[in-house]
Structure formats: C-alpha cells, structure tokens
Design a protein around this motif. Sequence first.
Motif, PDB file in Angstrom:
ATOM      1  N   GLN A 187       0.830  -1.207   0.000  1.00  0.00           N
ATOM      2  CA  GLN A 187       0.000   0.000   0.000  1.00  0.00           C
ATOM      3  C   GLN A 187       0.863   1.255   0.000  1.00  0.00           C
ATOM      4  O   GLN A 187       0.524   2.268  -0.607  1.00  0.00           O
ATOM      5  N   SER A 188       2.021   1.178   0.665  1.00  0.00           N
ATOM      6  CA  SER A 188       2.919   2.324   0.732  1.00  0.00           C
ATOM      7  C   SER A 188       3.441   2.705  -0.648  1.00  0.00           C
ATOM      8  O   SER A 188       3.429   3.886  -1.018  1.00  0.00           O
ATOM      9  N   ILE A 189       3.885   1.713  -1.428  1.00  0.00           N
ATOM     10  CA  ILE A 189       4.394   2.070  -2.756  1.00  0.00           C
ATOM     11  C   ILE A 189       3.251   2.430  -3.705  1.00  0.00           C
ATOM     12  O   ILE A 189       3.425   3.227  -4.619  1.00  0.00           O
ATOM     13  N   ALA A 190       2.063   1.858  -3.474  1.00  0.00           N
ATOM     14  CA  ALA A 190       0.895   2.272  -4.261  1.00  0.00           C
ATOM     15  C   ALA A 190       0.556   3.728  -3.966  1.00  0.00           C
ATOM     16  O   ALA A 190       0.196   4.500  -4.869  1.00  0.00           O
ATOM     17  N   HIS A 191       0.678   4.117  -2.715  1.00  0.00           N
ATOM     18  CA  HIS A 191       0.429   5.503  -2.330  1.00  0.00           C
ATOM     19  C   HIS A 191       1.415   6.444  -3.022  1.00  0.00           C
ATOM     20  O   HIS A 191       1.048   7.527  -3.489  1.00  0.00           O
ATOM     21  N   HIS A 192       2.668   6.003  -3.113  1.00  0.00           N
ATOM     22  CA  HIS A 192       3.682   6.809  -3.796  1.00  0.00           C
ATOM     23  C   HIS A 192       3.298   7.061  -5.253  1.00  0.00           C
ATOM     24  O   HIS A 192       3.392   8.187  -5.753  1.00  0.00           O
ATOM     25  N   VAL A 193       2.863   6.010  -5.949  1.00  0.00           N
ATOM     26  CA  VAL A 193       2.472   6.160  -7.353  1.00  0.00           C
ATOM     27  C   VAL A 193       1.195   6.981  -7.469  1.00  0.00           C
ATOM     28  O   VAL A 193       1.066   7.839  -8.354  1.00  0.00           O
ATOM     29  N   GLN A 194       0.252   6.741  -6.587  1.00  0.00           N
ATOM     30  CA  GLN A 194      -1.019   7.472  -6.623  1.00  0.00           C
ATOM     31  C   GLN A 194      -0.797   8.981  -6.589  1.00  0.00           C
ATOM     32  O   GLN A 194      -1.460   9.743  -7.284  1.00  0.00           O
ATOM     33  N   ARG A 195       0.162   9.423  -5.775  1.00  0.00           N
ATOM     34  CA  ARG A 195       0.417  10.863  -5.639  1.00  0.00           C
ATOM     35  C   ARG A 195       0.938  11.479  -6.932  1.00  0.00           C
ATOM     36  O   ARG A 195       0.830  12.685  -7.126  1.00  0.00           O
ATOM     37  N   THR A 196       1.512  10.649  -7.810  1.00  0.00           N
ATOM     38  CA  THR A 196       2.049  11.175  -9.062  1.00  0.00           C
ATOM     39  C   THR A 196       1.059  11.102 -10.216  1.00  0.00           C
ATOM     40  O   THR A 196       1.333  11.625 -11.294  1.00  0.00           O
ATOM     41  N   MET A 197      -0.114  10.461 -10.000  1.00  0.00           N
ATOM     42  CA  MET A 197      -1.062  10.231 -11.085  1.00  0.00           C
ATOM     43  C   MET A 197      -2.120  11.329 -11.205  1.00  0.00           C
ATOM     44  O   MET A 197      -2.890  11.353 -12.166  1.00  0.00           O
ATOM     45  N   TYR A 198      -2.189  12.221 -10.220  1.00  0.00           N
ATOM     46  CA  TYR A 198      -3.099  13.371 -10.271  1.00  0.00           C
ATOM     47  C   TYR A 198      -4.555  12.950 -10.529  1.00  0.00           C
ATOM     48  O   TYR A 198      -5.203  13.395 -11.462  1.00  0.00           O
ATOM     49  N   ASN A 199      -5.045  12.037  -9.673  1.00  0.00           N
ATOM     50  CA  ASN A 199      -6.454  11.641  -9.683  1.00  0.00           C
ATOM     51  C   ASN A 199      -6.915  10.944 -10.969  1.00  0.00           C
ATOM     52  O   ASN A 199      -8.088  10.976 -11.317  1.00  0.00           O
ATOM     53  N   VAL A 200      -5.989  10.339 -11.697  1.00  0.00           N
ATOM     54  CA  VAL A 200      -6.374   9.508 -12.837  1.00  0.00           C
ATOM     55  C   VAL A 200      -7.186   8.328 -12.318  1.00  0.00           C
ATOM     56  O   VAL A 200      -6.826   7.691 -11.325  1.00  0.00           O
ATOM     57  N   GLN A 201      -8.312   8.042 -12.975  1.00  0.00           N
ATOM     58  CA  GLN A 201      -9.156   6.917 -12.559  1.00  0.00           C
ATOM     59  C   GLN A 201      -8.535   5.606 -13.047  1.00  0.00           C
ATOM     60  O   GLN A 201      -8.645   5.252 -14.215  1.00  0.00           O
ATOM     61  N   CYS A 202      -7.857   4.929 -12.139  1.00  0.00           N
ATOM     62  CA  CYS A 202      -7.155   3.703 -12.519  1.00  0.00           C
ATOM     63  C   CYS A 202      -7.010   2.816 -11.294  1.00  0.00           C
ATOM     64  O   CYS A 202      -7.457   3.148 -10.192  1.00  0.00           O
ATOM     65  N   LEU A 203      -6.382   1.666 -11.492  1.00  0.00           N
ATOM     66  CA  LEU A 203      -6.063   0.747 -10.420  1.00  0.00           C
ATOM     67  C   LEU A 203      -4.551   0.648 -10.285  1.00  0.00           C
ATOM     68  O   LEU A 203      -3.810   0.870 -11.253  1.00  0.00           O
ATOM     69  N   TYR A 204      -4.103   0.300  -9.092  1.00  0.00           N
ATOM     70  CA  TYR A 204      -2.671   0.228  -8.819  1.00  0.00           C
ATOM     71  C   TYR A 204      -2.293  -1.195  -8.440  1.00  0.00           C
ATOM     72  O   TYR A 204      -2.898  -1.792  -7.541  1.00  0.00           O
ATOM     73  N   GLY A 224      -7.606   0.457  -5.407  1.00  0.00           N
ATOM     74  CA  GLY A 224      -8.399   1.398  -6.185  1.00  0.00           C
ATOM     75  C   GLY A 224      -7.831   2.798  -6.125  1.00  0.00           C
ATOM     76  O   GLY A 224      -6.778   3.049  -5.529  1.00  0.00           O
ATOM     77  N   ASN A 225      -8.553   3.733  -6.721  1.00  0.00           N
ATOM     78  CA  ASN A 225      -8.057   5.094  -6.839  1.00  0.00           C
ATOM     79  C   ASN A 225      -7.879   5.782  -5.490  1.00  0.00           C
ATOM     80  O   ASN A 225      -7.077   6.707  -5.353  1.00  0.00           O
ATOM     81  N   ASP A 226      -8.622   5.336  -4.479  1.00  0.00           N
ATOM     82  CA  ASP A 226      -8.481   5.881  -3.125  1.00  0.00           C
ATOM     83  C   ASP A 226      -7.737   4.917  -2.209  1.00  0.00           C
ATOM     84  O   ASP A 226      -7.861   4.986  -0.980  1.00  0.00           O
ATOM     85  N   LEU A 227      -6.983   4.011  -2.821  1.00  0.00           N
ATOM     86  CA  LEU A 227      -6.193   3.000  -2.115  1.00  0.00           C
ATOM     87  C   LEU A 227      -7.056   1.993  -1.348  1.00  0.00           C
ATOM     88  O   LEU A 227      -6.587   1.342  -0.417  1.00  0.00           O
ATOM     89  N   GLU A 228      -8.321   1.879  -1.749  1.00  0.00           N
ATOM     90  CA  GLU A 228      -9.130   0.808  -1.183  1.00  0.00           C
ATOM     91  C   GLU A 228      -8.686  -0.530  -1.801  1.00  0.00           C
ATOM     92  O   GLU A 228      -8.220  -0.575  -2.930  1.00  0.00           O
ATOM     93  N   ILE A 229      -8.806  -1.590  -1.029  1.00  0.00           N
ATOM     94  CA  ILE A 229      -8.333  -2.904  -1.474  1.00  0.00           C
ATOM     95  C   ILE A 229      -9.306  -3.495  -2.486  1.00  0.00           C
ATOM     96  O   ILE A 229     -10.485  -3.688  -2.197  1.00  0.00           O
ATOM     97  N   ILE A 230      -8.823  -3.765  -3.685  1.00  0.00           N
ATOM     98  CA  ILE A 230      -9.604  -4.452  -4.720  1.00  0.00           C
ATOM     99  C   ILE A 230      -9.259  -5.941  -4.716  1.00  0.00           C
ATOM    100  O   ILE A 230     -10.143  -6.803  -4.724  1.00  0.00           O
TER     101      ILE A 230
END
Length: 229
Positions: free
Chosen positions: A98-115, A132-138
């Motif tokens: 989740q930590s590295i997903a959070h790192h990538v999420q911050r660089t995507m500028y709210n792009v609707q995608c999965l990590y 998910g886009n809000d780091l919820e577990i898919i």
Amino acid sequence: MTHILCIETSTTVCSVCVTADDTILAHKEINNGFSHAQNLHVFIQDVLKEANLSIKQINVVAVSKGPGSYTGLRIGVSTAKGLCYALQIPLISIDTLQSIAHHVQRTMYNVQCLYGPMLDARRMEVYCAVYGNDLEIITPVKALVLDEKSIEIFNFDKPVYFFGDGMSKAKYLLQAIKNSFFIEDVYPSAESMAVLAFNKFKQNKFEDVAYFEPFYLKEFFTYSKPKKG
C-alpha cells in the motif's frame, strides 16, 4: 507537532525518514543489497542530526510491516520495537504494498485507474495486490506464482498500473492483460510512508509493541546441501 520516525527495510532498500506530522524533515536511503544491519542505525542517527532532533523528540515510530524479505523485515521491526519500548512511544505499521501504491497514486493526479504493486518473492513468485483510486483494497495481498492462468486476476475494465521490483519479471506475462501499464524504478521508501503513518497516528491505530510481528505472508525456508556419501 508530531515527529514520526519511518523505517523501511522490506526489500534491498534500506530507507529512513523523520517527519513533522506528514512533512518530511530528513530522509536517507540506499539500495545496495541487504545491508540493513550495517546501515539502519547509522541512517537513523543521520536523519535525526539533519532534522536537528534528538531521539527523545520522536513521538512515534512507523515501520513497513511487509510482505517482503524475511531478514529485512526482522531487522526493521526489531529496531522499531526496541525504540518504542525504550522511549515508551507508540508503534505504527504500514503495509509495504500500500505504501508504494500511495507513492504512485500521488504522481497520477487523480487519474481513474487501479494500482498493482508487486514485490519480488523469488523464483517466479511475487507479492502483489490491487488497490483502487483511493487505495481501497480491490485484490487483497497475496503471494502469486506467475503463469498465464494466475495473472487473469488482473483483468479489469479500467487501466491497471504495475510497478515494484517484482514487476519486471512479470511484465512479459502482464503485457497480455488488457489495460495494463508499467512504471519502472518504483521501490519501497520511508518517504512513501509519511502520509499513511500520520493518518494512522491521528486515528490512534497503534500496534502492540510486545506482540507485533511482521507480515511475512510466506514461511521462511532454509535449504541445506545434501550430505556427501
């Protein structure tokens, strides 16, 4: 103001940072194989000195809990628990994926995608999850043996971004997945823990220092050479 010491040792990266709330004051890391035993305590001293803080000014310790390297996790968690016990301060654990997903999420500028973070679990296996886009577990964290059948769990109707040190060996298979994208050179880092750690601190989500153990996900195996004769 809350001073948080963040420790990341789940892979070959040895990384430490100190924060004021979720703002990073000092950070030091190296990706030089499993050299955590030699570097971790030195890095802690270095970041405290750079931030002009004493160890007694640390209010909480956050540690990357895994999954990842058995030895690396043991070193990081043992150090974190020792500091918390000595200083009588809380312990926070952060999921490594989740930590590295959070790192990538911050660089995507709210792009609707999965990590889809992936860490190397040796041979043709990876530790992985989908957020998910809000780091919820898919897709929950799992150890996945890579083959054409197993990667079908990554078939989604929206873009999935894969990254982490396990992604490179999975890439040739994942390229067959619709909507798959790849981000190179993403590794666990204490810097990526800062916001997640402060959020947990505000919610009083602490671990039991005496009983907390890393999230190994797999058992640790050792192999002995067969005896001659």
